[in-house]
Design a protein around this motif. Structure first.
Motif, PDB file in Angstrom:
ATOM      1  N   GLU A   1      13.022 -11.301   6.733  1.00 48.59           N
ATOM      2  CA  GLU A   1      13.624 -10.028   6.332  1.00 48.59           C
ATOM      3  C   GLU A   1      12.940  -9.587   5.047  1.00 48.59           C
ATOM      4  OE1 GLU A   1      16.068  -8.062   7.512  1.00 48.59           O
ATOM      5  OE2 GLU A   1      16.952  -9.264   9.121  1.00 48.59           O
ATOM      6  N   ALA A   2      12.361  -8.412   5.027  1.00 53.00           N
ATOM      7  CA  ALA A   2      11.733  -7.882   3.816  1.00 53.00           C
ATOM      8  C   ALA A   2      12.746  -7.049   3.038  1.00 53.00           C
ATOM      9  CB  ALA A   2      10.514  -7.042   4.166  1.00 53.00           C
ATOM     10  N   ILE A   3      12.852  -7.319   1.740  1.00 47.63           N
ATOM     11  CA  ILE A   3      13.810  -6.602   0.888  1.00 47.63           C
ATOM     12  C   ILE A   3      13.100  -6.079  -0.354  1.00 47.63           C
ATOM     13  CG2 ILE A   3      15.942  -6.762  -0.454  1.00 47.63           C
ATOM     14  CD1 ILE A   3      16.771  -9.116   1.321  1.00 47.63           C
ATOM     15  N   THR A   4      13.262  -4.802  -0.621  1.00 46.11           N
ATOM     16  CA  THR A   4      12.732  -4.205  -1.847  1.00 46.11           C
ATOM     17  C   THR A   4      13.894  -3.722  -2.704  1.00 46.11           C
ATOM     18  OG1 THR A   4      10.639  -3.502  -0.854  1.00 46.11           O
ATOM     19  CG2 THR A   4      11.375  -2.300  -2.804  1.00 46.11           C
ATOM     20  N   VAL A   5      13.914  -4.165  -3.945  1.00 43.01           N
ATOM     21  CA  VAL A   5      14.943  -3.723  -4.883  1.00 43.01           C
ATOM     22  C   VAL A   5      14.372  -2.545  -5.673  1.00 43.01           C
ATOM     23  CG1 VAL A   5      16.378  -4.344  -6.860  1.00 43.01           C
ATOM     24  CG2 VAL A   5      15.953  -6.031  -5.052  1.00 43.01           C
ATOM     25  N   ASP A   6      14.937  -1.370  -5.453  1.00 48.78           N
ATOM     26  CA  ASP A   6      14.552  -0.167  -6.199  1.00 48.78           C
ATOM     27  C   ASP A   6      15.304  -0.203  -7.527  1.00 48.78           C
ATOM     28  OD1 ASP A   6      14.148   2.332  -7.254  1.00 48.78           O
ATOM     29  OD2 ASP A   6      14.643   3.444  -5.428  1.00 48.78           O
ATOM     30  N   LEU A   7      14.563  -0.384  -8.627  1.00 49.83           N
ATOM     31  CA  LEU A   7      15.193  -0.525  -9.936  1.00 49.83           C
ATOM     32  C   LEU A   7      15.705   0.793 -10.503  1.00 49.83           C
ATOM     33  CD1 LEU A   7      12.693  -3.016 -11.617  1.00 49.83           C
ATOM     34  CD2 LEU A   7      14.790  -3.536 -10.367  1.00 49.83           C
ATOM     35  N   GLY A   8      15.331   1.892  -9.872  1.00 44.56           N
ATOM     36  CA  GLY A   8      15.796   3.197 -10.348  1.00 44.56           C
ATOM     37  C   GLY A   8      14.781   3.936 -11.193  1.00 44.56           C
ATOM     38  N   HIS A   9      13.518   3.449 -11.229  1.00 49.15           N
ATOM     39  CA  HIS A   9      12.467   4.203 -11.916  1.00 49.15           C
ATOM     40  C   HIS A   9      12.193   5.499 -11.152  1.00 49.15           C
ATOM     41  CE1 HIS A   9      11.416   1.111 -14.817  1.00 49.15           C
ATOM     42  NE2 HIS A   9      11.338   0.210 -13.860  1.00 49.15           N
ATOM     43  N   LYS A  10      12.002   6.585 -11.869  1.00 48.37           N
ATOM     44  CA  LYS A  10      11.855   7.899 -11.236  1.00 48.37           C
ATOM     45  C   LYS A  10      10.629   7.981 -10.330  1.00 48.37           C
ATOM     46  CE  LYS A  10      14.250  10.274 -15.015  1.00 48.37           C
ATOM     47  NZ  LYS A  10      14.135  11.267 -16.127  1.00 48.37           N
ATOM     48  N   ASP A  11       9.557   7.261 -10.670  1.00 51.60           N
ATOM     49  CA  ASP A  11       8.302   7.394  -9.935  1.00 51.60           C
ATOM     50  C   ASP A  11       8.140   6.381  -8.803  1.00 51.60           C
ATOM     51  OD1 ASP A  11       7.595   9.443 -11.646  1.00 51.60           O
ATOM     52  OD2 ASP A  11       6.592   8.097 -13.060  1.00 51.60           O
ATOM     53  N   PHE A  12       9.167   5.567  -8.547  1.00 49.43           N
ATOM     54  CA  PHE A  12       9.021   4.537  -7.523  1.00 49.43           C
ATOM     55  C   PHE A  12       9.217   5.112  -6.123  1.00 49.43           C
ATOM     56  CE2 PHE A  12      10.769   1.219  -4.733  1.00 49.43           C
ATOM     57  CZ  PHE A  12       9.723   0.308  -4.801  1.00 49.43           C
ATOM     58  N   CYS A  13       8.359   4.681  -5.207  1.00 48.21           N
ATOM     59  CA  CYS A  13       8.482   5.087  -3.810  1.00 48.21           C
ATOM     60  C   CYS A  13       8.183   3.880  -2.926  1.00 48.21           C
ATOM     61  CB  CYS A  13       7.501   6.222  -3.496  1.00 48.21           C
ATOM     62  SG  CYS A  13       7.532   6.747  -1.762  1.00 48.21           S
ATOM     63  N   ALA A  14       9.018   3.644  -1.929  1.00 50.19           N
ATOM     64  CA  ALA A  14       8.876   2.466  -1.066  1.00 50.19           C
ATOM     65  C   ALA A  14       8.247   2.799   0.286  1.00 50.19           C
ATOM     66  CB  ALA A  14      10.241   1.815  -0.855  1.00 50.19           C
ATOM     67  N   ASP A  15       7.699   4.004   0.430  1.00 52.52           N
ATOM     68  CA  ASP A  15       7.164   4.411   1.737  1.00 52.52           C
ATOM     69  C   ASP A  15       6.034   3.500   2.216  1.00 52.52           C
ATOM     70  OD1 ASP A  15       8.963   6.432   1.638  1.00 52.52           O
ATOM     71  OD2 ASP A  15       7.519   8.047   1.254  1.00 52.52           O
ATOM     72  N   LYS A  16       5.147   3.086   1.291  1.00 59.56           N
ATOM     73  CA  LYS A  16       4.036   2.209   1.675  1.00 59.56           C
ATOM     74  C   LYS A  16       4.547   0.868   2.194  1.00 59.56           C
ATOM     75  CE  LYS A  16       0.864   4.113  -1.814  1.00 59.56           C
ATOM     76  NZ  LYS A  16       0.091   3.792  -3.046  1.00 59.56           N
ATOM     77  N   ILE A  17       5.555   0.338   1.529  1.00 65.70           N
ATOM     78  CA  ILE A  17       6.141  -0.944   1.949  1.00 65.70           C
ATOM     79  C   ILE A  17       6.788  -0.798   3.311  1.00 65.70           C
ATOM     80  CG2 ILE A  17       7.751  -2.777   1.328  1.00 65.70           C
ATOM     81  CD1 ILE A  17       7.526  -1.808  -1.591  1.00 65.70           C
ATOM     82  N   GLN A  18       7.524   0.295   3.495  1.00 70.94           N
ATOM     83  CA  GLN A  18       8.179   0.558   4.779  1.00 70.94           C
ATOM     84  C   GLN A  18       7.161   0.604   5.913  1.00 70.94           C
ATOM     85  OE1 GLN A  18      11.858   1.778   5.653  1.00 70.94           O
ATOM     86  NE2 GLN A  18      10.840   0.710   7.349  1.00 70.94           N
ATOM     87  N   ARG A  19       6.054   1.305   5.708  1.00 69.15           N
ATOM     88  CA  ARG A  19       5.031   1.426   6.757  1.00 69.15           C
ATOM     89  C   ARG A  19       4.411   0.071   7.086  1.00 69.15           C
ATOM     90  NH1 ARG A  19       3.832   6.369   4.026  1.00 69.15           N
ATOM     91  NH2 ARG A  19       2.165   5.371   2.806  1.00 69.15           N
ATOM     92  N   LEU A  20       4.147  -0.746   6.056  1.00 70.54           N
ATOM     93  CA  LEU A  20       3.559  -2.065   6.310  1.00 70.54           C
ATOM     94  C   LEU A  20       4.530  -2.951   7.087  1.00 70.54           C
ATOM     95  CD1 LEU A  20       1.403  -4.210   5.979  1.00 70.54           C
ATOM     96  CD2 LEU A  20       2.352  -4.748   3.725  1.00 70.54           C
TER      97      LEU A  20
END
Length: 238
Positions: A57-76
């Motif tokens: 299971e892949a989990i990414t914790v979004d810390l709340g930085h304004k410039d963070f985007c998880a789209d690349k991780i999602q696609r991989l």
């Protein structure tokens, strides 16, 4: 570094320290950086032929930085057919805006790990994989010597009794230079860290110190790692 070499070094650590057992469900903390993406490939590749069957299971914790985007991780994760979960938090605003922490790394790491572990439990995982490589092992030892006055580093495998989770570190035998080589060879689409103190931490100081020591004394890092490997530090004894 080739994928074949990455899988060989990962399996060496997994076998030697008994990091994976039959039926494990392993959460991978994926920040989007080179280390976590390399571990994603390593465990995904190992899963295909390892004699003990396990799930990821892949989990990414979004810390709340304004410039963070998880789209690349999602696609991989989609391309590797690994389930992906994004955990949104307000860790960054709390640390940098509300508390205005002068030394934010320790608290941030604690809160980030807490969010990751809670998500792993919610998904039914019994283990969490961290992407610490060989350089991280030695750098942590140097930090412990300099700032704590003791010879210590983290263990290959750690049981968290309060969470009933086991933390594993499958990249212990992989050098950071090889991670960089793997990233370049396979053109990993990394997500740059939006953290405002990235590159200005005690960890970065230890990283630069290790580079200097190794440059002036070829083989120093390997000898320090061997000292750790042969030490009585919990989890490292042969």
């Amino acid at each position: 570094m080739t994928l074949q070499k990455l899988l060989s070094l990962t399996r060496k650590a997994v076998d030697e320290f008994q990091l994976i057992e039959e039926g494990d469900k392993i959460a991978i903390g994926v920040s989007g950086g080179k280390d976590s993406l390399t571990m994603l490939y390593a465990l995904h590749g190992l899963m295909r032929f390892y004699p003990k069957h396990f799930q990821l299971e892949a989990i990414t914790v979004d810390l709340g930085h304004k410039d963070f985007c998880a789209d690349k991780i999602q696609r991989l994760c989609d391309s590797l057919e690994i389930p992906f979960t994004l955990v949104k938090t307000d860790i960054a605003p709390i640390i940098f805006e509300e508390r205005k922490e002068q030394n934010p790394c320790s608290l941030c790491a604690k809160m980030r790990k807490g969010a990751l572990n809670n998500a792993a439990k919610d998904l039914g995982c019994n283990k969490v994989a961290y992407a610490h490589h060989k350089d991280d092992v030695v750098e942590t030892m140097l930090l412990s010597l300099i700032y704590e006055g003791r010879f210590h580093t983290f263990s290959p495998k750690t049981y968290l009794d309060r969470m009933d989770l086991t933390v594993i570190r499958p990249l212990l035998y992989v050098n950071e230079a090889d991670v960089i080589g793997f990233k370049n060879k396979y053109q990993l689409d990394i997500e740059k860290s939006p953290c405002p103190v990235d590159g200005y931490t005690k960890r970065q100081y230890a990283k630069e110190l290790l580079k200097t020591l190794t440059k002036e004394n070829p083989g120093a890092k390997e000898r320090m790692f061997t000292a750790i490997r042969n030490s009585s530090i919990s989890g490292w004894s042969k």
